[in-house]
Design a protein around this motif. Structure first.
Motif: not given
Length: 289
Positions: A136-164
């Protein structure tokens, strides 16, 4: 700022007129239905795939657009999707909910949902779900980093393991949004507070810098030496916090580049940035089928 983007996208569209033959484009695929998690709207993505079928599936690059968390769409990055597909990546470009209607955590959940959809379905387009990289670029880079380091976003949607598998961050904003907003001292409900709320707890919670850990995916970070001061300062703090986990990360300071040229450089197909992305992916990809 808008004129830079206009020139960028018009130029890309003009130069990409001959690129259809070697790729296949699958536009406007819904990855999230209306009312997902009782709050999110329907959103779509587009898949750009190399036309040539190989015995080994292609690595996957999911790109999240910038726009200060309040503007932008996947259509503006059609040329980027084509170019990465021609470079040998099954490329996914997404839309996500924008501010002020939606806040940062909703954007994180939507981005994680797009990754989950891609992981489950990208094999149908010739991509390797075991080699899914986000960018991602700019704000998209922020979101890419955020979901890479915070598995809680995957937990919140019912995904057991972060596939990144890894993250490619292009002049990312908001890596330490907490410090930025504390120093900005915005009036309540103004500026980036419309995205990150008026709560310092949310600012910290939505800053990738404060969620680094041993099991996080590897990152490649490209920052312009003449970019926005907040991006430079945030990247410096992020890299300092990142050092105990990865002493020699893939960090590239492009000294003469401003914020918009950091994405404009992908207009030039022989750009060394493509080589850096390829080296990062090859170093970190799995070769298990």
């Amino acid at each position: 700022m808008r004129s830079y983007f206009a020139v960028f996208f018009l130029g890309l569209l003009a130069l990409e007129a001959c690129s259809f033959r070697s790729i296949v484009i699958h536009p406007d695929i819904p990855y999230m239905e209306e009312g997902f998690l009782d709050e999110l709207p329907e959103k779509q993505l587009t898949v750009y795939a190399p036309k040539k079928v190989k015995s080994e599936p292609y690595p996957v690059l999911l790109f999240i657009h910038g726009g200060s968390w309040r503007s932008g769409n996947k259509e503006k990055y059609i040329p980027l999707g084509r170019r990465f597909a021609r470079k040998g990546y099954v490329t996914v470009i997404i839309d996500y909910p924008l501010s002020p209607t939606y806040k940062v955590h909703s954007m994180g959940k939507a981005s994680a949902k797009a990754v989950d959809w891609t992981h489950r379905h990208i094999g149908d387009f010739g991509g390797d779900p075991n080699n899914l990289f986000v960018s991602g670029h700019s704000a998209g880079g922020h979101l890419a980093a955020l979901i890479s380091v915070r598995d809680e976003y995957f937990d919140s949607i019912g995904v057991a393991s972060n596939p990144i598998r890894g993250a490619v961050l292009i002049d990312p904003a908001g890596l330490d949004m907490f410090t930025y907003l504390v120093e900005a001292n915005n009036a309540p409900g103004t500026s980036h507070n419309r995205t990150f709320t008026d709560s310092p707890e949310v600012w910290r919670d939505a800053s990738p810098m404060y969620h680094l850990h041993d099991a996080m995916p590897p990152m490649m970070i490209m920052v312009g030496g003449r970019t926005e001061p907040s991006i430079l300062h945030g990247a410096d703090r992020f890299m300092e916090a990142h050092a105990p986990y990865t002493p020699q990360p893939g960090f590239y300071l492009q000294k003469r580049k401003k914020h918009i040229p950091m994405i404009v450089q992908f207009l030039y197909t022989p750009s060394k940035t493509y080589r850096r992305v390829r080296e990062f992916v090859e170093t970190n990809r799995s070769h298990e089928l």
